[in-house]
Motif scaffolding. Sequence first.
Motif, short mmCIF file in Angstrom:
data_model
loop_
_atom_site.label_atom_id
_atom_site.label_comp_id
_atom_site.label_asym_id
_atom_site.label_seq_id
_atom_site.Cartn_x
_atom_site.Cartn_y
_atom_site.Cartn_z
N PHE A 65 -1.25 36.77 -13.28
CA PHE A 65 -1.46 36.67 -11.83
C PHE A 65 -1.35 35.21 -11.36
CE2 PHE A 65 -3.89 40.83 -11.94
CZ PHE A 65 -2.91 41.52 -11.24
N GLY A 66 -1.86 34.29 -12.17
CA GLY A 66 -1.76 32.88 -11.82
C GLY A 66 -0.31 32.41 -11.78
N LEU A 67 0.49 32.86 -12.76
CA LEU A 67 1.91 32.48 -12.77
C LEU A 67 2.66 33.07 -11.58
CD1 LEU A 67 2.73 32.72 -16.57
CD2 LEU A 67 2.51 30.65 -15.17
N LEU A 68 2.33 34.30 -11.22
CA LEU A 68 2.95 34.91 -10.04
C LEU A 68 2.58 34.13 -8.77
CD1 LEU A 68 2.51 38.72 -10.74
CD2 LEU A 68 4.64 37.41 -10.72
N GLY A 69 1.34 33.70 -8.67
CA GLY A 69 0.91 32.90 -7.53
C GLY A 69 1.63 31.56 -7.49
N LEU A 70 1.81 30.92 -8.65
CA LEU A 70 2.52 29.66 -8.71
C LEU A 70 3.98 29.83 -8.28
CD1 LEU A 70 2.59 26.66 -9.53
CD2 LEU A 70 3.20 27.43 -11.84
N ALA A 71 4.62 30.90 -8.74
CA ALA A 71 6.00 31.17 -8.34
C ALA A 71 6.10 31.37 -6.84
CB ALA A 71 6.54 32.39 -9.08
N TRP A 72 5.15 32.09 -6.26
CA TRP A 72 5.15 32.31 -4.81
C TRP A 72 4.99 30.99 -4.07
CZ3 TRP A 72 1.38 31.67 -1.02
CH2 TRP A 72 1.69 32.24 0.22
#
Length: 153
Positions: A65-72
């Motif tokens: 979830f953290g990586l998805l947030g960073l990508a966003w």
Amino acid sequence: MLAETICSAVSAAGLGIAAITAYRKRYLAATRIAAYALVPVGLVMTGVIDWVSGIVFDPSVWIGFGLLGLAWLLFMATRAVERRGGSTRRERKAARAASRSGAVAPAASSPTLTSGAGASAAQPQDRSGKKPQRGSGGDDFSDIEAILKKHGI
């Protein structure tokens, strides 16, 4: 096991509230409360609670979830830079070429500034020194000139 116990307790409390509501002769509200109270037990029995608790308590899921947030955030940052003026190399090159070429409208005539009685006979001249013909563009502003003359301007 803890999640199932909590869901069962919530359902039992909800059914108790529904019984009290029905005792007060509010049957429609009691039925609605009973329906909501049965949802946690239904989720436990279908296995959804085990699946959700497996996601919530797994550290690799939180890293994902953290990586998805960073990508966003990276996508949004690039869009903001584009909107603020992150022009492409071709656009910058075209802008430099346009600024070197000089005037925007090189064939535009220069305004004449005359005063006194000779103002009505004066015609604007273009850069080549030739006076434009009456039929080509002089009649476009004749009504404006008449209004200005009427007011003495």
